[in-house]
Design an enzyme around this catalytic site. Structure first.
Site, PDB file in Angstrom:
ATOM      1  N   ARG A  20       0.720  -1.292   0.415  1.00 62.02           N
ATOM      2  CA  ARG A  20       0.506  -0.575  -0.010  1.00 62.02           C
ATOM      3  C   ARG A  20       1.142   1.167  -0.060  1.00 62.02           C
ATOM      4  NH1 ARG A  20      -5.480  -0.861   0.753  1.00 62.02           N
ATOM      5  NH2 ARG A  20      -6.020   1.033   1.630  1.00 62.02           N
ATOM      6  N   LYS A  22       2.882   1.746  -1.630  1.00 65.10           N
ATOM      7  CA  LYS A  22       2.554   2.185  -3.598  1.00 65.10           C
ATOM      8  C   LYS A  22       2.100   3.366  -4.117  1.00 65.10           C
ATOM      9  CE  LYS A  22       5.486  -1.720  -4.864  1.00 65.10           C
ATOM     10  NZ  LYS A  22       5.501  -2.716  -4.273  1.00 65.10           N
ATOM     11  N   ARG A  23       0.818   3.506  -2.987  1.00 62.30           N
ATOM     12  CA  ARG A  23      -0.590   4.076  -3.308  1.00 62.30           C
ATOM     13  C   ARG A  23      -0.616   5.768  -2.604  1.00 62.30           C
ATOM     14  NH1 ARG A  23      -5.932   0.469  -1.732  1.00 62.30           N
ATOM     15  NH2 ARG A  23      -6.427   2.708  -1.659  1.00 62.30           N
ATOM     16  N   CYS A  40      -0.435  36.223  17.871  1.00 60.47           N
ATOM     17  CA  CYS A  40      -0.994  34.905  18.164  1.00 60.47           C
ATOM     18  C   CYS A  40      -0.307  34.458  19.278  1.00 60.47           C
ATOM     19  CB  CYS A  40       1.073  34.502  17.691  1.00 60.47           C
ATOM     20  SG  CYS A  40       1.290  32.970  18.718  1.00 60.47           S
ATOM     21  N   HIS A 166       4.220  24.740  21.124  1.00 58.37           N
ATOM     22  CA  HIS A 166       3.847  24.232  22.475  1.00 58.37           C
ATOM     23  C   HIS A 166       3.184  23.072  22.796  1.00 58.37           C
ATOM     24  CE1 HIS A 166       0.021  24.406  20.202  1.00 58.37           C
ATOM     25  NE2 HIS A 166      -0.890  23.817  20.791  1.00 58.37           N
ATOM     26  N   CYS A 199      11.970  -3.471  29.266  1.00 59.59           N
ATOM     27  CA  CYS A 199      13.057  -3.752  29.219  1.00 59.59           C
ATOM     28  C   CYS A 199      13.501  -4.987  28.333  1.00 59.59           C
ATOM     29  CB  CYS A 199      13.175  -4.058  30.788  1.00 59.59           C
ATOM     30  SG  CYS A 199      13.435  -2.566  31.692  1.00 59.59           S
ATOM     31  N   HIS A 293       7.381   1.106  32.180  1.00 59.35           N
ATOM     32  CA  HIS A 293       8.911   1.460  31.432  1.00 59.35           C
ATOM     33  C   HIS A 293       7.725   2.845  30.985  1.00 59.35           C
ATOM     34  CE1 HIS A 293      12.711   0.783  31.092  1.00 59.35           C
ATOM     35  NE2 HIS A 293      13.034   2.237  29.853  1.00 59.35           N
ATOM     36  N   GLU A 309     -10.415   0.417  10.210  1.00 62.70           N
ATOM     37  CA  GLU A 309      -9.025   0.415  11.270  1.00 62.70           C
ATOM     38  C   GLU A 309     -10.698   0.658  12.239  1.00 62.70           C
ATOM     39  OE1 GLU A 309      -6.236   1.873   8.852  1.00 62.70           O
ATOM     40  OE2 GLU A 309      -8.516   2.335   8.642  1.00 62.70           O
TER      41      GLU A 309
END
Length: 333
Positions: A20, A22-23, A40, A166, A199, A293, A309
């Site tokens: 994929r 390649k797409r 800002c 930020h 670990c 961890h 998904e």
């Protein structure tokens, strides 16, 4: 040929589908460019446009909410959770709810609008990490909070609404499911093998080298075995430690060096991609010292999550982690 891989921590399956890549529609990085903005609210000189600061690092002292700073932390003007109130949990049969108690803060990482973590000095990045640590320690004193997440959205495609560099910190009254899944998987691994799974990952990937990107005295950067996204990268301390905020100070310096290095490699390889940066640490009041961890996850925003998904919980990744690690190893800034 596609390949299914199982995450050794959470047990989550991902599909590595290199065909994929390649797409172009499935792999289309967008370059982040910082646009000048005279209005800002995070730029030096505009302090009156933000809520009163909670923490600041100033070059020559000076009063709060004034100029002359290198870093500021302020409450988010539009918080997802608020500090005020009591933690009141209720339910209606199957349906559970509680008050929206928490904290939502913004870490303004530099007074300069055009700065990014990749262009800032390593000492400035270390100062940002120190601000994360100090704010976590302060918020831990509030017994209503069970988890504190630190994250950064870089670029509009990654969710940033303001270009100025930020990060954000949110204290939660519950432990997020993603963290709970990691905790449960790490606890099960420790119960079975009496070793920390993270670990073991550091040890095996450092020894084999195929997914290793870089390392220094205290930190290792690697492409995880079963990444959800192309060029997903983890940075982990070599020394076992469950809480980010309790790391010794020299490890923040090592993390700053590694973080700067990896982001510059990504900029060179992926043409300044948008990304999300997440710090995963153990919950506040839950013993996890033996098996969990802390680590940093960097996720470039290169692909889109779509129907498959959402329907399955399987992520489709068009880039094998071994290929991503090789590309980042080759991209010496």
């Amino acid at each position: 040929m596609s390949e299914l891989r199982k995450d050794p921590v959470t047990g989550r399956w991902v599909i590595i589908s290199t065909d994929r890549s390649k797409r172009l529609s499935d792999f289309s990085p967008e370059s982040v460019s910082i646009v000048p903005d005279s209005s800002c609210p995070f730029c030096e000189g505009h302090e009156q446009m933000t809520p009163h600061e909670l923490l600041a690092r100033r070059r020559n002292g000076g009063p709060p909410d004034g100029t002359g700073w290198d870093l500021r932390v302020v409450p988010n003007q539009f918080p997802v959770l608020r500090v005020e109130g009591t933690l009141d949990r209720q339910g209606e049969g199957l349906f559970d709810r509680m008050n929206g108690i928490g904290a939502h803060e913004v870490i303004i990482e530099s007074p300069k609008h055009e700065d990014t973590l990749a262009t800032m000095s390593e000492s400035a990045v270390e100062q940002v990490l120190g601000a994360f640590r100090d704010r976590i320690h302060d918020l831990k004193r509030d017994r209503r909070f069970r988890y504190i997440i630190v994250f950064k959205n870089h670029g509009t495609a990654a969710g940033a609404s303001i270009d100025h560099t930020h990060s954000q910190l949110i204290a939660l009254p519950i432990i997020p499911r993603e963290v709970r899944d990691e905790m449960d998987g790490a606890r099960a691994h420790y119960a079975n093998k009496e070793r920390c799974v993270f670990c073991d990952i550091v040890s095996q990937d450092s020894r084999e080298g195929r997914r290793l990107i870089a390392d220094n005295a205290d930190m290792v950067a690697l492409a995880p075995y079963a990444p959800r996204f192309p060029f997903e990268t983890w940075i982990l301390p070599k020394r076992h430690q469950s809480l980010f905020e309790d790391a010794p100070r020299h490890e923040y310096a090592s993390l700053a060096r590694m973080l700067s290095d990896i982001l510059r490699r990504m900029n060179k390889t992926l043409r300044h991609p948008p990304y999300n940066l997440l710090i995963h640490s153990a919950p506040l009041a839950e013993p996890a010292g033996d098996f969990y961890h802390w680590h940093v996850e960097i996720i470039p925003k290169l692909t889109k999550v779509a129907g498959f998904e959402w329907a399955t919980g399987f992520y489709v990744n068009p880039t094998a982690p071994e290929e991503a690690a090789q590309a980042l190893r080759d991209a010496r800034p």
